[in-house]
Structure formats: C-alpha cells, structure tokens
Design a protein around this motif. Structure first.
Motif, PDB file in Angstrom:
ATOM      1  N   SER A   6      43.003  46.898 -21.348  1.00 27.65           N
ATOM      2  CA  SER A   6      41.945  46.020 -21.109  1.00 27.65           C
ATOM      3  C   SER A   6      41.595  44.714 -21.616  1.00 27.65           C
ATOM      4  O   SER A   6      42.132  43.636 -21.401  1.00 27.65           O
ATOM      5  N   GLY A  15      44.972  42.427 -22.175  1.00 28.39           N
ATOM      6  CA  GLY A  15      44.895  41.556 -21.420  1.00 28.39           C
ATOM      7  C   GLY A  15      44.018  40.530 -21.360  1.00 28.39           C
ATOM      8  O   GLY A  15      44.637  39.138 -20.262  1.00 28.39           O
ATOM      9  N   ILE A  16      43.180  40.783 -21.293  1.00 28.23           N
ATOM     10  CA  ILE A  16      42.183  39.705 -22.048  1.00 28.23           C
ATOM     11  C   ILE A  16      42.757  38.754 -22.696  1.00 28.23           C
ATOM     12  O   ILE A  16      42.514  37.639 -23.066  1.00 28.23           O
ATOM     13  N   GLY A  35      45.361  36.890 -21.535  1.00 27.23           N
ATOM     14  CA  GLY A  35      44.999  35.960 -20.567  1.00 27.23           C
ATOM     15  C   GLY A  35      46.040  36.080 -18.835  1.00 27.23           C
ATOM     16  O   GLY A  35      46.935  36.276 -18.986  1.00 27.23           O
ATOM     17  N   LYS A  36      45.777  34.983 -18.227  1.00 27.04           N
ATOM     18  CA  LYS A  36      46.326  35.478 -17.062  1.00 27.04           C
ATOM     19  C   LYS A  36      47.663  34.494 -17.158  1.00 27.04           C
ATOM     20  O   LYS A  36      47.733  32.698 -17.754  1.00 27.04           O
ATOM     21  N   LYS A  37      48.872  34.584 -16.510  1.00 29.85           N
ATOM     22  CA  LYS A  37      49.731  34.625 -17.429  1.00 29.85           C
ATOM     23  C   LYS A  37      49.986  33.909 -18.420  1.00 29.85           C
ATOM     24  O   LYS A  37      50.648  32.565 -18.547  1.00 29.85           O
ATOM     25  N   ALA A  67      47.568  32.624 -20.182  1.00 31.50           N
ATOM     26  CA  ALA A  67      46.994  31.242 -20.711  1.00 31.50           C
ATOM     27  C   ALA A  67      46.389  31.303 -22.014  1.00 31.50           C
ATOM     28  O   ALA A  67      46.097  30.410 -23.077  1.00 31.50           O
TER      29      ALA A  67
END
Length: 318
Positions: free
Chosen positions: A258, A261-262, A265-267, A269
C-alpha cells in the motif's frame, strides 16, 4: 565517494603535514531532541546544503561529519540523529549512533528549540551530557519563532538543565548569531593540526548524499506513517564526461504494498514529482546535469531488522 576509513586515512595524512603555531582544531558534536535544528544549523555554518532537513522525526539517520576550515582553525562538526525514546530497532540504532558521537569530542553543542517547552526529552539528553568531559555549549535554536519574553524564559529554563561553558541563542534561518556560535566553539577548541584537507567538507559518501536528498523530498511530500517506512539506496552512479551528465539509479524501499502505491502515485505522478525536486538539488550538489531513475520496492518490516538497517547505512551501519 569512499568510506569513512578512507576519510580517516586522508585525515591522518593531512595532520602529518605539520602543526601551525596557534592553530586550533577539534570535533564538535551537535546533539538534541529530534527537530531541534541540528542539521539546519550545520548547513547554515557550512553555507551550503550538506544535511537534509524536514519536520519529520528521524530525518537524520546517519552520523556524519562536516569540516569548516578557515584561517586559524578547523572545526569538525558531527551531526547526529535526534535522541528520543525508540519504538523499533531503527530508533534504537539511531540512539546508539547519537550517544557514540559524544565519545572523544572536544565540544558538545546541545540544541534546544526555543519555540517549544523544555520537557523530559531535553532533560534526558542533558543527563547524557553530564558524563562528557568536553566543553559544553547550550544552543537555543529557532529564535526567529519567538519574542523577547519567550526567549528570556527559555534561556532561564535551559540554564537549569546543566552547567554550560557558553550559551548562544541563534536562528539558522536568518543567520542571526550563527557566527557567534562558531566563535564560541573555536574558543573551546584545543590547539592542534588541520586534520583534514582544507577543501574537504564532509565524510558523507556521494552515494549516501544522493540517497538522502531523494529521501528528503519524500519526507516533505508525505505525512503520517509513510516517511518512517522509507529507506533509499543508490544502486548506480556514473558520470558521462562527454555529455557532462551524471546518471543515477536509486531504489526507494517501503514496508508494504500500500505504501508503494502511495509513493508512486496515480499514473506515476508522485514519484515523478519526487524525482524532479531531487534532481534540482542533485544538479546543484554535483555541478552537472543529472539523469535520475527512481524505482520503488517492498522490503517488509525492514525497520525491525538490525541487519537491514545496517545495509541501508543508518545509525552505526554507516
């Protein structure tokens, strides 16, 4: 680049070149609770960024030295992790590193945040200093954050913590009294040789500095638990002379999927932003263009594993 052992050998060679009459030299350790301003003061004294800074506890994980050489003296500063009650193996290792930095030094500078009430943590650090035979300076830091009355009250409270050879109230942000602190340290230093070459500023291996600059950007970008779970290691560093380009490949380690993923970042970023911010500092540090490749991997519960902690070079593993 190079190890601390190589740095020590170079130091010895420099010292053997001779002792100038009246020249003063020695070691000063900066100690205090986390976020007392030790690394910021070191950077202010050196006039450049050597140590990373953030408001996150355990920002400083390495015990390293910076060297200030001027006509008449050489002052070797030891920056340490903040002394605190440890909650895991990493915290214990950092405390050991900080306490070891009190051994065989000429001056100890105890930093107390002028903007925060003096508490049991400060009292505990002050108690550790009573065993040291070094000269002792109490530094009231962050004076730009308090008014005259607050500073006066903090000074009185700090005086009760121990017996001090000097007390300096300063602001590393504005530069107020930073030079006064240097003068107080030099006054307490013994006469001695220039232990290190005059152009040497730190014993930090370049790979470690690169990893720390990346970790700083993560500390400043995220809050809560994620920054503490971060470890960064430089895997490859090479300089292309023809293109005046330094290629750096580094890995950011986290403890859980988890967290990975942070950090990404999204795509992608978040990791892209971290890389962009770190690259700007690294280009200034290296004086070249920088290509920085960052990847993120999971290494479960590495903060509870002393072997893993030392592999990152934190604490006494440096």
């Amino acid at each position: 680049m190079g190890s601390n052992a190589a740095w020590e050998r170079q130091a010895g060679a420099s010292a053997r070149r001779g002792l100038q009459e009246g020249f003063k030299s020695g070691f000063v350790t900066l100690v205090g609770r986390p976020n007392a301003g030790k690394s910021t003061l070191l950077n202010a004294i050196m006039g450049k960024k050597i140590a990373i800074t953030s408001s996150t506890v355990q920002t400083t994980r390495h015990r390293f030295r910076a060297v200030l050489t001027r006509p008449g003296f050489q002052m070797i500063m030891v920056d340490t992790p903040g002394l605190h009650k440890p909650h895991d193996a990493l915290g214990e290792e950092l405390n050991v590193s900080a306490c070891k930095a009190l051994e065989d030094v000429d001056v100890v500078a105890f930093l107390v945040d002028a903007s925060q009430p003096i508490g049991r943590g400060d009292e505990w650090v002050a108690a550790q200093l009573r065993q040291s035979k070094a000269g002792k300076i109490c530094v009231l830091s962050k004076t730009d954050l308090v008014n005259a009355d607050q500073l006066s009250a903090q000074r009185a409270a700090a005086e009760r913590l121990g017996e001090w050879d000097a007390m300096v109230a300063l602001s590393s942000q504005t530069g107020r009294n930073v030079e006064a602190f240097v003068e107080e340290v030099v006054f307490l230093l013994p006469e001695g040789p220039a232990w290190f070459p005059s152009d040497m500023e730190t014993d930090q291996p370049l790979e470690v500095m690169v990893a720390e600059f990346v970790r700083e950007k993560i500390l400043r970008s995220f809050s809560d638990e994620v920054p503490h779970a971060i470890g960064v290691r430089t895997e490859e560093l090479e300089y292309d002379r023809k293109r005046d380009l330094t290629r750096i490949f580094a890995v950011v380690y986290v403890e859980r999927e988890s967290q990975k993923g942070i950090i990404i970042g999204k795509k992608g970023a978040a990791i892209k932003r971290i890389g962009t911010e770190a690259r700007a500092d690294l280009e200034q540090l290296l004086g070249t263009r920088v290509y920085l490749d960052l990847s993120v991997k999971v290494k479960k519960n590495w903060r509870r594993d002393a072997t893993q902690i030392r592999r990152f070079g934190y604490g006494e593993g440096a």
